[in-house]
Motif scaffolding. Structure first.
Motif, short mmCIF file in Angstrom:
data_model
loop_
_atom_site.label_atom_id
_atom_site.label_comp_id
_atom_site.label_asym_id
_atom_site.label_seq_id
_atom_site.Cartn_x
_atom_site.Cartn_y
_atom_site.Cartn_z
N ARG A 1 25.78 27.20 22.34
CA ARG A 1 26.63 27.89 23.31
C ARG A 1 26.66 29.39 23.01
O ARG A 1 27.10 29.80 21.92
CB ARG A 1 28.05 27.32 23.27
CG ARG A 1 28.09 25.81 23.51
CD ARG A 1 29.48 25.28 23.77
NE ARG A 1 30.37 25.39 22.63
CZ ARG A 1 30.86 24.34 21.95
NH1 ARG A 1 30.48 23.10 22.27
NH2 ARG A 1 31.70 24.52 20.96
N PRO A 2 26.20 30.22 23.93
CA PRO A 2 26.15 31.66 23.69
C PRO A 2 27.48 32.28 23.31
O PRO A 2 27.53 33.19 22.47
CB PRO A 2 25.63 32.23 25.02
CG PRO A 2 24.86 31.11 25.63
CD PRO A 2 25.60 29.86 25.23
N ASP A 3 28.58 31.79 23.89
CA ASP A 3 29.89 32.37 23.58
C ASP A 3 30.31 32.04 22.15
O ASP A 3 30.88 32.89 21.45
CB ASP A 3 30.95 31.88 24.56
CG ASP A 3 31.09 30.36 24.59
OD1 ASP A 3 30.06 29.66 24.46
OD2 ASP A 3 32.22 29.86 24.75
N VAL A 4 29.99 30.83 21.69
CA VAL A 4 30.31 30.45 20.32
C VAL A 4 29.42 31.23 19.35
O VAL A 4 29.88 31.66 18.28
CB VAL A 4 30.15 28.93 20.12
CG1 VAL A 4 30.39 28.55 18.67
CG2 VAL A 4 31.12 28.18 21.02
N PHE A 5 28.16 31.41 19.71
CA PHE A 5 27.24 32.21 18.89
C PHE A 5 27.82 33.60 18.68
O PHE A 5 27.82 34.14 17.56
CB PHE A 5 25.87 32.29 19.56
CG PHE A 5 24.84 33.06 18.77
CD1 PHE A 5 24.02 32.42 17.87
CD2 PHE A 5 24.70 34.43 18.93
CE1 PHE A 5 23.07 33.12 17.13
CE2 PHE A 5 23.76 35.15 18.20
CZ PHE A 5 22.95 34.49 17.30
N LYS A 6 28.30 34.20 19.74
CA LYS A 6 28.86 35.55 19.64
C LYS A 6 30.09 35.58 18.75
O LYS A 6 30.29 36.53 17.97
CB LYS A 6 29.20 36.08 21.03
CG LYS A 6 29.59 37.55 21.07
CD LYS A 6 29.75 38.03 22.50
CE LYS A 6 30.09 39.51 22.54
NZ LYS A 6 30.24 40.00 23.94
N ARG B 1 27.65 39.03 17.29
CA ARG B 1 26.56 39.69 17.99
C ARG B 1 26.14 38.82 19.19
O ARG B 1 26.16 37.59 19.10
CB ARG B 1 25.34 39.90 17.08
CG ARG B 1 25.59 40.83 15.89
CD ARG B 1 25.81 42.27 16.31
NE ARG B 1 25.90 43.17 15.17
CZ ARG B 1 27.02 43.49 14.52
NH1 ARG B 1 28.18 42.93 14.91
NH2 ARG B 1 27.00 44.34 13.51
N ASP B 2 25.69 39.45 20.27
CA ASP B 2 25.29 38.74 21.48
C ASP B 2 23.76 38.61 21.49
O ASP B 2 23.08 39.24 22.29
CB ASP B 2 25.78 39.51 22.71
CG ASP B 2 25.62 38.72 24.00
OD1 ASP B 2 25.31 37.51 23.92
OD2 ASP B 2 25.79 39.31 25.09
N ARG B 3 23.22 37.76 20.60
CA ARG B 3 21.77 37.67 20.43
C ARG B 3 21.26 36.21 20.52
O ARG B 3 20.17 35.91 20.02
CB ARG B 3 21.36 38.26 19.07
CG ARG B 3 21.85 39.68 18.81
CD ARG B 3 21.27 40.69 19.76
NE ARG B 3 19.81 40.80 19.69
CZ ARG B 3 19.16 41.62 18.84
NH1 ARG B 3 19.85 42.39 18.01
NH2 ARG B 3 17.86 41.68 18.87
N HIS B 4 22.03 35.36 21.14
CA HIS B 4 21.68 33.93 21.19
C HIS B 4 20.31 33.70 21.81
O HIS B 4 19.47 32.96 21.26
CB HIS B 4 22.75 33.17 21.97
CG HIS B 4 22.63 31.68 21.90
ND1 HIS B 4 22.15 30.93 22.95
CD2 HIS B 4 22.91 30.80 20.91
CE1 HIS B 4 22.17 29.64 22.61
NE2 HIS B 4 22.61 29.54 21.38
N LEU C 1 35.13 25.59 15.81
CA LEU C 1 34.18 26.46 16.51
C LEU C 1 33.00 25.66 17.07
O LEU C 1 32.79 25.63 18.28
CB LEU C 1 33.67 27.56 15.58
CG LEU C 1 34.65 28.70 15.27
CD1 LEU C 1 34.08 29.62 14.21
CD2 LEU C 1 34.94 29.50 16.55
N ASN C 2 32.26 25.02 16.19
CA ASN C 2 31.08 24.27 16.64
C ASN C 2 31.00 22.88 16.04
O ASN C 2 29.95 22.25 16.06
CB ASN C 2 29.80 25.05 16.30
CG ASN C 2 29.62 25.26 14.80
OD1 ASN C 2 30.59 25.18 14.04
ND2 ASN C 2 28.40 25.53 14.38
#
Length: 335
Positions: A125-130, A135-138, A166-167
């Motif tokens: 999930r890009p939002d969880v990655f951030k 960082r927004d690099r998913h 979180l995950n």
């Protein structure tokens, strides 16, 4: 060879190429980053290659893993890999990376002689990655994984840490994704190596938790211990094969008795264990007036290295109530 007093022989060398990273994972470092090593403190490309040569030709090392920080930030990485690939006997070489930059470098690394990669990815999930990495690099990581697979840096292994709240619900989805994309997924218990020293045993996602979650969707058959050897990951065959999933339970199921690793930090220190509180300096010997002097000779460096590994402790000490987290965080030590 690198043998210790418990009869373990180190054949696997982990080499940290830099302490810098372009992510700020919450379980590794604070948002503002850390005080990075200066250029003069870091080993040069020539010094790294020389130490790898000594390890391979004199000390019995057969596998070399390049780590960081983030090793793709090392400008001379491809050249280091290429030079180490020319050693006789040739070591098997791999790289642990966050995947950012792999899309650009995967083909060059394969051509230089790198055999495979481990890529860290904790969520789909890009939002969880951030949230996890700040960082927004998913998408960059996903593209890096694809590039590594397409370049033949296989098996591509994906390292995942599950964090409470979180995950921790993503284990089955991550395994389904890994199977679909022909990656080998490995879950790693969160370890006490964060710079903030905020790790707590209570509440961590354990190997038992992970396996319980995976079994809600998959049939897992434990691989025999003979297949595992000295590898840290316990592996399970997924739905009858051929895909496998691994769990590295450094905290709840330590594998110290079979450890075959020795570690070099980016500033030239030998570490006998990720959780060691002491290091042995090889950089000083490397810089002792060149290779022609006794103090800086290959043989002298090999002796220092052997002595350091001879003193390796029986275990990590994680189960000891008096356990103290190492002062140096994962980014400085190398994973």
């Amino acid at each position: 060879m690198l043998i210790d007093t418990y009869g373990r022989v180190a054949t696997d060398l982990r080499v940290s190429l830099t302490d810098k990273c372009n992510l700020r994972c919450t379980y590794c470092m604070p948002e503002e980053g850390l005080q990075w090593l200066s250029k003069s403190e870091l080993l040069s490309d020539d010094e790294i290659v020389r130490l790898v040569r000594i390890a391979v030709t004199q000390l019995g090392i057969t596998e070399v893993r390049f780590t960081g920080g983030e090793p793709l930030l090392r400008p001379g990485l491809v050249g280091i890999v290429e030079r180490c690939a020319q050693l006789e006997p040739r070591p098997r070489m791999s790289l642990t990376t966050n995947g950012i930059g792999l899309k650009r470098t995967a083909k060059a690394l394969k051509a230089a002689g790198l055999d495979r990669v481990n890529v860290s990815l904790d969520t789909l999930r890009p939002d969880v990655f951030k949230t996890l990495t700040r960082r927004d690099r998913h998408q960059d990581v996903l593209e890096g994984l694809e590039a590594a697979r397409d370049a033949g840096l296989t098996p591509v292994k994906v390292n995942t840490v599950l964090m409470p709240g979180l995950n921790d619900d993503e284990a089955p989805d991550l395994l389904a994704w890994a199977v679909e994309n022909d990656y080998e997924l490995r879950f790693i218990e969160q370890m006490p190596l964060d710079a903030q020293h905020g790790w707590k045993r209570d509440g961590m996602i354990t190997a038992g938790d992970i396996l319980q979650s995976l079994r809600t969707r998959f049939e897992l058959t434990e691989e025999g211990s003979g297949e595992r050897g000295s590898a840290p990951a316990e592996r399970w065959v997924v739905d009858g094969g051929p895909h496998r999933v691994g769990v590295i339970a450094s905290v709840t199921r330590p594998f110290c008795s079979a450890c075959d690793r020795t570690r070099l930090t980016a500033d030239g220190q030998v570490r006998t264990c990720l959780f060691a509180t002491e290091e042995t300096d090889l950089r000083a010997a490397l810089r002792a007036d060149g290779e022609d002097t006794e103090a800086g000779s290959d043989e002298a460096i090999a002796r220092i290295w052997k002595l350091a590994m001879w003193g390796k402790k029986a275990g990590s000490g994680l189960d000891d109530p008096a356990f103290l987290q190492p002062d140096r965080p994962m980014s400085a030590i190398g994973g």
